[in-house]
Scaffold this active site. Structure first.
Site, mmCIF file in Angstrom:
data_model
loop_
_atom_site.group_PDB
_atom_site.id
_atom_site.type_symbol
_atom_site.label_atom_id
_atom_site.label_comp_id
_atom_site.label_asym_id
_atom_site.label_seq_id
_atom_site.Cartn_x
_atom_site.Cartn_y
_atom_site.Cartn_z
ATOM 1 N N HIS A 1 -11.132 83.730 1.137
ATOM 2 C CA HIS A 1 -10.740 83.226 -0.186
ATOM 3 C C HIS A 1 -9.400 83.789 -0.646
ATOM 4 C CE1 HIS A 1 -12.623 86.840 -2.233
ATOM 5 N NE2 HIS A 1 -11.636 86.592 -3.074
ATOM 6 N N ASP B 1 -16.845 84.432 4.355
ATOM 7 C CA ASP B 1 -15.593 84.743 3.665
ATOM 8 C C ASP B 1 -14.792 85.759 4.488
ATOM 9 O OD1 ASP B 1 -13.639 84.870 1.757
ATOM 10 O OD2 ASP B 1 -14.817 86.044 0.310
ATOM 11 N N SER C 1 -10.282 92.079 -3.503
ATOM 12 C CA SER C 1 -10.760 91.120 -2.508
ATOM 13 C C SER C 1 -10.000 91.208 -1.200
ATOM 14 C CB SER C 1 -10.600 89.695 -3.045
ATOM 15 O OG SER C 1 -11.665 89.413 -3.900
#
Ligand code: 4AZ
Length: 582
Positions: free
Chosen positions: A382, A428, A524
């Protein structure tokens, strides 16, 4: 009334004691049918390598070249034990006969006496000499399995027994016996350590019942080995390979007396502790803490240690040390606590040498990443969804105060997992390939960076393990952060209870019970790193998502990297990431 409560009390007590006694095996794990050839649970032998979770035979040329020569039963001389074993592993013909070159004088014969096909006293004749009994001392299922395999019973022994030999036959009057010690994986007794020993008339000697059973169903008090053998339930999780394929030792909540419990739920014999060979995946059997000072942890006789120096088991261990070792996961470990930010601490130079920062052009850091060797950086899918001119920064501590020692790379390639789902965040995970900065930098080894290791098994770390998460994400009050921060979080096992249908296979949760330490927006793609007992760091997770940040009861959700080991190695090559089982 009083009597009833006493009764209930006794009932509860006996239940809890009873409960402990039955609870050795972990059912979900048993269902995966692991054996000594499952590299999720054990290290492969030096003549094997791990492919898609299984230890498969190597080709002889993939063995080291040095070592001492050995001879096989079909009269071939091999450069070393590994080469012979890799031949045997592939073609199942010609097993180990002796050390050194082949010599027509060398013989090793094994007999079951008196003339039973499947059971009896085990006798061995070396070089046409007199038959000799095996001493009772040290005779266990490990040895019995090898004896039966040697005799042509592929599943090994049903039972190892001790008995007085019938002495009416003059052959049996010898006052000697052979003491045998096997690891339990050998195919012939010739590979085990054999030593002559004096025998008194009262001493019992080794007897064996080889396994011929064609049971398809085991009885209720029995464990179903993966090789379909049935063994008594109370012989599981005791560090002894009763099944012969080790399947009785690989899925254990705890271990019985005399054996040691690895974090990976494998039981190993206590004599394997501190013997300079890593048996537990994360090395706790050889940790400094356990092995410091005297060797009381082992709880076996010194005699055995000395006797083994010449054995094929020692040879096997020596061969293991000849393989090249991958350098990864080593950082500066002097940890000092500083000001807390979302429960975190400020990182110092060299604390997280694998930490990468991802920016869009020269703008702010929008994601983290982990350097894993070569020109490769691991991050979250992502983080790189849009086609954009991303840049990867190494050696960054502060994202506005650019320090010296930073390098910036452009990207050659972005590989997003083919089953990444942007709605659910399943899979992910993404790989970024850096463009070398100049011709001298062809392997991209970034300045001041060290790759983090890739975990190859989902059993390396489990619920409750303390790990570190790092990044430039938002701090408390959701305020932007400019310095690299890190914090301790704990792996949590109950995450499908928390996130329900938002939680999928390939995800892992980590956090603290009060939510005081957590990853957040901007972290992230960055690494969650767990350390083995020698402080080697593994990227166990990639920061992915979570219900807000630092909210009690809602831990951070990470991509579970161990589940993607094969995916990663397919893209970047096994040589770069296979630390063991090469
Ligand atoms: C995010 O938005 C994010 N607390 C990252 C991690 C977590 C939550 C959100 C985990 O990138």
């Amino acid at each position: 009334m009083k009597l009833l409560s006493v009764l209930v009390f006794i009932l509860c007590l006996s239940f809890s004691i009873f409960g402990q006694k039955v609870g050795y095996l972990i059912e979900e794990c048993v269902n995966n049918r692991y054996t000594q050839n499952s590299c999720e649970k054990v290290f492969c032998e030096p003549w094997q390598r791990c492919i898609d979770g299984s230890c498969l035979c190597k080709l002889p040329y993939q063995c080291p070249k040095n070592g001492t020569s050995v001879c096989s039963t079909d009269g071939k001389t091999f450069r070393n034990y590994c080469q012979l074993k890799s031949f045997e592993c592939q073609r199942r013909q010609g097993s180990f006969l002796n050390r050194g070159k082949c010599n027509p004088q060398e013989h090793f014969e094994i007999f079951l006496e008196p003339d039973y096909d499947t059971k009896g006293f085990v006798q061995v004749a070396l070089n046409h000499e007199q038959k000799t009994f095996i001493c009772g001392h040290g005779w266990s299922m490990n040895e019995a399995n090898v004896a039966c395999r040697h005799l042509g019973f592929p599943k090994g022994a049903d039972r190892a027994e001790l008995d007085h030999p019938e002495l009416d036959h003059p052959d049996n009057a010898s006052s000697e016996c052979l003491r045998v010690t096997c690891r339990g994986i050998e195919t012939t007794l010739a590979e085990c350590t054999l030593r002559r020993s004096n025998r008194t008339d009262e001493e019992k000697v080794a007897k064996v019942v080889c396994y011929t059973g064609a049971h398809t169903e085991c009885s209720s008090g029995e464990f179903h080995c993966v090789n379909r053998k049935c063994i008594p339930l109370n012989k599981t999780c005791d560090g002894i390979n009763d099944c012969g394929d080790s399947s009785d030792e690989l899925c254990c909540k705890e271990c019985r007396r005399g054996s040691y419990h690895c974090q990976s739920d494998v039981c190993i014999p206590r004599k394997y502790l501190c013997n300079n060979e890593r048996d537990c995946l994360t090395g706790e059997d050889e940790s400094h803490q356990l092995c410091r000072g005297d060797k009381t942890a082992r709880g076996d006789e010194r005699e055995e240690i000395e006797a083994n120096e010449e054995s094929m088991d020692e040879e096997r261990k020596k061969i293991k040390t000849l393989f090249p070792k991958l350098q990864c996961g080593i950082a500066n470990h002097t940890v000092t606590r500083r000001k807390r930010i979302l429960g975190g601490n400020e990182a110092k130079e060299f604390d997280f040498p694998w930490q990468m920062a991802i920016t869009e052009e020269l703008a702010k850091v929008n994601c983290g990443g982990a350097y894993i060797g070569g020109c490769w950086v691991l991050t979250a899918a992502h983080c790189v969804r849009r086609i954009y001119h991303y840049k990867v920064w190494t050696g960054m501590l502060n994202s506005i105060n650019m320090t010296t020692g930073m390098d910036v790379y452009k990207l050659k390639k972005i590989i997003v997992h083919e089953h990444y789902n942007g709605k659910t965040y399943e899979n992910d995970i993404a790989l970024l390939e850096l463009i070398p900065k100049d011709r001298r930098d062809s392997s991209c080894y970034p300045h001041k960076s060290v790759p983090v290791c890739i975990p190859w098994s989902q059993y390396m770390f489990s619920s409750g393990h303390q790990c570190k998460v790092s990044g430039w994400g938002l701090k408390e009050g959701l305020v932007r952060e400019y310095t690299l921060k890190w914090g301790y979080v704990y792996i949590m096992g109950n995450c499908s209870d928390i996130y329900r249908d938002r939680y999928f296979k390939g995800m892992e949760c980590a956090g603290t019970s009060d939510g005081s330490v957590d990853s957040c927006k901007g972290d992230s793609g960055g690494p969650l790193v767990c350390y083995d007992s020698h402080n080697v760091g593994y990227v166990w997770g990639i920061v992915s998502w979570g219900e807000n940040c630092g909210q009690k009861g809602y831990p951070g959700v990470y991509t579970k990297v161990a589940n993607y080991f094969d995916w990663i190695s397919q893209h970047i090559g096994t040589a770069l990431i296979s630390q063991y089982n090469v």
